[in-house]
Motif scaffolding. Structure first.
Motif, PDB file in Angstrom:
ATOM      1  N   GLU A   1       0.845  -1.189   0.000  1.00  0.00           N
ATOM      2  CA  GLU A   1       0.000   0.000   0.000  1.00  0.00           C
ATOM      3  C   GLU A   1       0.884   1.244   0.000  1.00  0.00           C
ATOM      4  O   GLU A   1       2.064   1.179   0.376  1.00  0.00           O
ATOM      5  CB  GLU A   1      -0.925   0.006   1.213  1.00  0.00           C
ATOM      6  CG  GLU A   1      -1.907  -1.155   1.263  1.00  0.00           C
ATOM      7  CD  GLU A   1      -2.867  -1.039   2.430  1.00  0.00           C
ATOM      8  OE1 GLU A   1      -3.685  -0.095   2.429  1.00  0.00           O
ATOM      9  OE2 GLU A   1      -2.777  -1.880   3.341  1.00  0.00           O
ATOM     10  N   TRP A   2       0.298   2.353  -0.402  1.00  0.00           N
ATOM     11  CA  TRP A   2       1.054   3.604  -0.383  1.00  0.00           C
ATOM     12  C   TRP A   2       0.117   4.768  -0.081  1.00  0.00           C
ATOM     13  O   TRP A   2      -1.086   4.684  -0.286  1.00  0.00           O
ATOM     14  CB  TRP A   2       1.779   3.836  -1.714  1.00  0.00           C
ATOM     15  CG  TRP A   2       0.887   3.979  -2.913  1.00  0.00           C
ATOM     16  CD1 TRP A   2       0.439   2.972  -3.726  1.00  0.00           C
ATOM     17  CD2 TRP A   2       0.322   5.196  -3.435  1.00  0.00           C
ATOM     18  NE1 TRP A   2      -0.363   3.472  -4.714  1.00  0.00           N
ATOM     19  CE2 TRP A   2      -0.450   4.830  -4.563  1.00  0.00           C
ATOM     20  CE3 TRP A   2       0.389   6.535  -3.062  1.00  0.00           C
ATOM     21  CZ2 TRP A   2      -1.145   5.778  -5.316  1.00  0.00           C
ATOM     22  CZ3 TRP A   2      -0.300   7.481  -3.808  1.00  0.00           C
ATOM     23  CH2 TRP A   2      -1.045   7.091  -4.926  1.00  0.00           C
ATOM     24  N   GLN A   3       0.741   5.827   0.420  1.00  0.00           N
ATOM     25  CA  GLN A   3       0.006   7.059   0.711  1.00  0.00           C
ATOM     26  C   GLN A   3       0.900   8.244   0.384  1.00  0.00           C
ATOM     27  O   GLN A   3       2.104   8.215   0.655  1.00  0.00           O
ATOM     28  CB  GLN A   3      -0.392   7.113   2.190  1.00  0.00           C
ATOM     29  CG  GLN A   3      -1.104   8.381   2.606  1.00  0.00           C
ATOM     30  CD  GLN A   3      -2.472   8.514   1.966  1.00  0.00           C
ATOM     31  OE1 GLN A   3      -3.245   7.561   1.951  1.00  0.00           O
ATOM     32  NE2 GLN A   3      -2.777   9.696   1.432  1.00  0.00           N
ATOM     33  N   SER A   4       0.324   9.263  -0.214  1.00  0.00           N
ATOM     34  CA  SER A   4       1.071  10.495  -0.463  1.00  0.00           C
ATOM     35  C   SER A   4       0.659  11.554   0.548  1.00  0.00           C
ATOM     36  O   SER A   4      -0.507  11.639   0.938  1.00  0.00           O
ATOM     37  CB  SER A   4       0.843  11.010  -1.886  1.00  0.00           C
ATOM     38  OG  SER A   4      -0.503  11.385  -2.067  1.00  0.00           O
ATOM     39  N   LEU A   5       1.626  12.346   0.978  1.00  0.00           N
ATOM     40  CA  LEU A   5       1.396  13.491   1.844  1.00  0.00           C
ATOM     41  C   LEU A   5       1.983  14.707   1.147  1.00  0.00           C
ATOM     42  O   LEU A   5       3.173  14.726   0.833  1.00  0.00           O
ATOM     43  CB  LEU A   5       2.072  13.287   3.200  1.00  0.00           C
ATOM     44  CG  LEU A   5       1.683  12.046   4.010  1.00  0.00           C
ATOM     45  CD1 LEU A   5       2.574  11.931   5.249  1.00  0.00           C
ATOM     46  CD2 LEU A   5       0.223  12.080   4.406  1.00  0.00           C
ATOM     47  N   SER A   6       1.165  15.712   0.885  1.00  0.00           N
ATOM     48  CA  SER A   6       1.648  16.938   0.247  1.00  0.00           C
ATOM     49  C   SER A   6       2.091  17.900   1.343  1.00  0.00           C
ATOM     50  O   SER A   6       1.271  18.327   2.161  1.00  0.00           O
ATOM     51  CB  SER A   6       0.552  17.565  -0.611  1.00  0.00           C
ATOM     52  OG  SER A   6       0.223  16.712  -1.692  1.00  0.00           O
ATOM     53  N   LEU A   7       3.375  18.228   1.340  1.00  0.00           N
ATOM     54  CA  LEU A   7       3.963  18.913   2.482  1.00  0.00           C
ATOM     55  C   LEU A   7       4.713  20.176   2.089  1.00  0.00           C
ATOM     56  O   LEU A   7       5.255  20.285   0.986  1.00  0.00           O
ATOM     57  CB  LEU A   7       4.937  17.954   3.187  1.00  0.00           C
ATOM     58  CG  LEU A   7       4.364  16.599   3.633  1.00  0.00           C
ATOM     59  CD1 LEU A   7       5.486  15.699   4.123  1.00  0.00           C
ATOM     60  CD2 LEU A   7       3.303  16.789   4.696  1.00  0.00           C
ATOM     61  N   GLY A   8       4.769  21.107   3.017  1.00  0.00           N
ATOM     62  CA  GLY A   8       5.612  22.280   2.863  1.00  0.00           C
ATOM     63  C   GLY A   8       5.011  23.364   2.004  1.00  0.00           C
ATOM     64  O   GLY A   8       3.905  23.238   1.465  1.00  0.00           O
ATOM     65  N   PRO A   9       5.744  24.470   1.839  1.00  0.00           N
ATOM     66  CA  PRO A   9       5.219  25.644   1.143  1.00  0.00           C
ATOM     67  C   PRO A   9       4.940  25.424  -0.331  1.00  0.00           C
ATOM     68  O   PRO A   9       4.125  26.135  -0.924  1.00  0.00           O
ATOM     69  CB  PRO A   9       6.318  26.699   1.344  1.00  0.00           C
ATOM     70  CG  PRO A   9       7.553  25.910   1.634  1.00  0.00           C
ATOM     71  CD  PRO A   9       7.099  24.709   2.390  1.00  0.00           C
ATOM     72  N   VAL A  10       5.613  24.435  -0.952  1.00  0.00           N
ATOM     73  CA  VAL A  10       5.356  24.167  -2.372  1.00  0.00           C
ATOM     74  C   VAL A  10       4.650  22.828  -2.566  1.00  0.00           C
ATOM     75  O   VAL A  10       4.575  22.318  -3.680  1.00  0.00           O
ATOM     76  CB  VAL A  10       6.648  24.244  -3.208  1.00  0.00           C
ATOM     77  CG1 VAL A  10       7.177  25.654  -3.236  1.00  0.00           C
ATOM     78  CG2 VAL A  10       7.719  23.300  -2.673  1.00  0.00           C
ATOM     79  N   GLN A  11       4.126  22.269  -1.465  1.00  0.00           N
ATOM     80  CA  GLN A  11       3.310  21.051  -1.539  1.00  0.00           C
ATOM     81  C   GLN A  11       3.999  19.929  -2.317  1.00  0.00           C
ATOM     82  O   GLN A  11       3.460  19.377  -3.284  1.00  0.00           O
ATOM     83  CB  GLN A  11       1.945  21.365  -2.153  1.00  0.00           C
ATOM     84  CG  GLN A  11       1.079  22.266  -1.271  1.00  0.00           C
ATOM     85  CD  GLN A  11       0.614  21.551   0.005  1.00  0.00           C
ATOM     86  OE1 GLN A  11      -0.332  20.792  -0.020  1.00  0.00           O
ATOM     87  NE2 GLN A  11       1.284  21.802   1.118  1.00  0.00           N
ATOM     88  N   ALA A  12       5.192  19.593  -1.890  1.00  0.00           N
ATOM     89  CA  ALA A  12       5.907  18.448  -2.469  1.00  0.00           C
ATOM     90  C   ALA A  12       5.314  17.164  -1.910  1.00  0.00           C
ATOM     91  O   ALA A  12       4.903  17.101  -0.748  1.00  0.00           O
ATOM     92  CB  ALA A  12       7.394  18.532  -2.143  1.00  0.00           C
ATOM     93  N   ASN A  13       5.274  16.142  -2.744  1.00  0.00           N
ATOM     94  CA  ASN A  13       4.715  14.863  -2.335  1.00  0.00           C
ATOM     95  C   ASN A  13       5.752  14.001  -1.626  1.00  0.00           C
ATOM     96  O   ASN A  13       6.815  13.707  -2.177  1.00  0.00           O
ATOM     97  CB  ASN A  13       4.183  14.086  -3.540  1.00  0.00           C
ATOM     98  CG  ASN A  13       2.942  14.710  -4.137  1.00  0.00           C
ATOM     99  OD1 ASN A  13       2.158  15.344  -3.438  1.00  0.00           O
ATOM    100  ND2 ASN A  13       2.758  14.531  -5.440  1.00  0.00           N
ATOM    101  N   CYS A  14       5.421  13.599  -0.413  1.00  0.00           N
ATOM    102  CA  CYS A  14       6.165  12.563   0.298  1.00  0.00           C
ATOM    103  C   CYS A  14       5.351  11.277   0.174  1.00  0.00           C
ATOM    104  O   CYS A  14       4.127  11.297   0.382  1.00  0.00           O
ATOM    105  CB  CYS A  14       6.340  12.938   1.768  1.00  0.00           C
ATOM    106  SG  CYS A  14       6.952  11.612   2.827  1.00  0.00           S
ATOM    107  N   TYR A  15       6.004  10.186  -0.186  1.00  0.00           N
ATOM    108  CA  TYR A  15       5.302   8.912  -0.319  1.00  0.00           C
ATOM    109  C   TYR A  15       5.740   7.958   0.783  1.00  0.00           C
ATOM    110  O   TYR A  15       6.933   7.861   1.098  1.00  0.00           O
ATOM    111  CB  TYR A  15       5.580   8.284  -1.685  1.00  0.00           C
ATOM    112  CG  TYR A  15       4.975   9.074  -2.819  1.00  0.00           C
ATOM    113  CD1 TYR A  15       3.616   8.976  -3.109  1.00  0.00           C
ATOM    114  CD2 TYR A  15       5.757   9.938  -3.584  1.00  0.00           C
ATOM    115  CE1 TYR A  15       3.053   9.730  -4.127  1.00  0.00           C
ATOM    116  CE2 TYR A  15       5.201  10.689  -4.606  1.00  0.00           C
ATOM    117  CZ  TYR A  15       3.847  10.572  -4.873  1.00  0.00           C
ATOM    118  OH  TYR A  15       3.287  11.319  -5.887  1.00  0.00           O
ATOM    119  N   ILE A  16       4.774   7.279   1.342  1.00  0.00           N
ATOM    120  CA  ILE A  16       5.035   6.241   2.334  1.00  0.00           C
ATOM    121  C   ILE A  16       4.481   4.930   1.771  1.00  0.00           C
ATOM    122  O   ILE A  16       3.287   4.845   1.441  1.00  0.00           O
ATOM    123  CB  ILE A  16       4.399   6.571   3.684  1.00  0.00           C
ATOM    124  CG1 ILE A  16       4.941   7.915   4.199  1.00  0.00           C
ATOM    125  CG2 ILE A  16       4.682   5.458   4.696  1.00  0.00           C
ATOM    126  CD1 ILE A  16       4.265   8.423   5.449  1.00  0.00           C
TER     127      ILE A  16
END
Length: 210
Positions: free
Chosen positions: A2-17
């Protein structure tokens, strides 16, 4: 898996777990807001194994030390950007009003393309420079997924006006590496929504006429 994306920071970069049945997880591009990454991992009861970096721009590395301090896991980065992690002039943070970003060196250096196995996870590493010299993409063949970093987006491609960027090289990376994957491969980009290889082949205006 499974995977999940988190949009983070001032430029909404995707972190994937990404996680498996054993609840082991890989974290890709922890760019900012480490507490949100930590909260998601805790909520799911996951066990982090490693951090993978598609490249070393500030918006993809900002929470790297936060996550390593909590979980004591190694970070992987391509050799061409190993020195960028603690250099604000190279990782781009010096060029934007976000404060200078500098993090500790990576524990693991990716030297070249090939398979990267971390316990039960196996990634095919593709060198996809152009957005930056050490940009890499991670292919999960069994899952039919590629994590493309800032090389390829839904309907767009990465910028090439930052240090070491090359528009010509980026287009070559996309066409010679990413577009040779299966057409139904799911693309998880560094910003924005997921897409597929076939959708970008058919409709990405930046790829026409290469």
């Amino acid at each position: 898996m499974e995977w999940q994306s988190l949009s983070l920071g001032p430029v909404q970069a995707n972190c994937y777990i990404l996680w498996n049945e054993q609840l082991e997880c890989i974290i890709v591009d922890p760019g900012a807001e480490g507490e949100k990454i930590e909260a998601f991992i805790k909520e799911k009861g996951l066990i982090p194994l490693a951090i993978l970096l598609t490249h070393a721009h500030f918006d993809h590395i900002g929470a790297l030390d936060y996550i390593r301090d909590i979980y004591d896991v190694p970070a992987y980065v391509h050799k061409k950007e190993a020195a960028w992690l603690n250099d604000a002039s190279l990782n781009g943070s010096q060029l934007f009003p976000v404060g200078q970003v500098a993090v500790r060196p990576a524990e693991k250096i990716i030297e070249q393309e090939g398979d990267l196995t971390i316990k039960h996870f196996t990634f095919q590493v593709l060198e996809t420079p152009g957005h930056s010299p050490g940009s890499i993409s991670f292919v999960l063949k069994a899952e039919n997924i590629v994590i493309s970093g800032d090389a390829l987006f839904a309907g767009s491609i990465g910028r090439t006006d930052l240090p070491g960027g090359s528009h010509k090289e980026l287009l070559a990376s996309i066409h010679n590496k990413l577009l040779t994957l299966r057409e139904d491969t799911i693309v998880l980009p560094g910003h924005g929504r997921p897409t597929t290889i076939i959708d970008e082949m058919d409709g990405n205006p930046f790829l026409n006429g290469f």
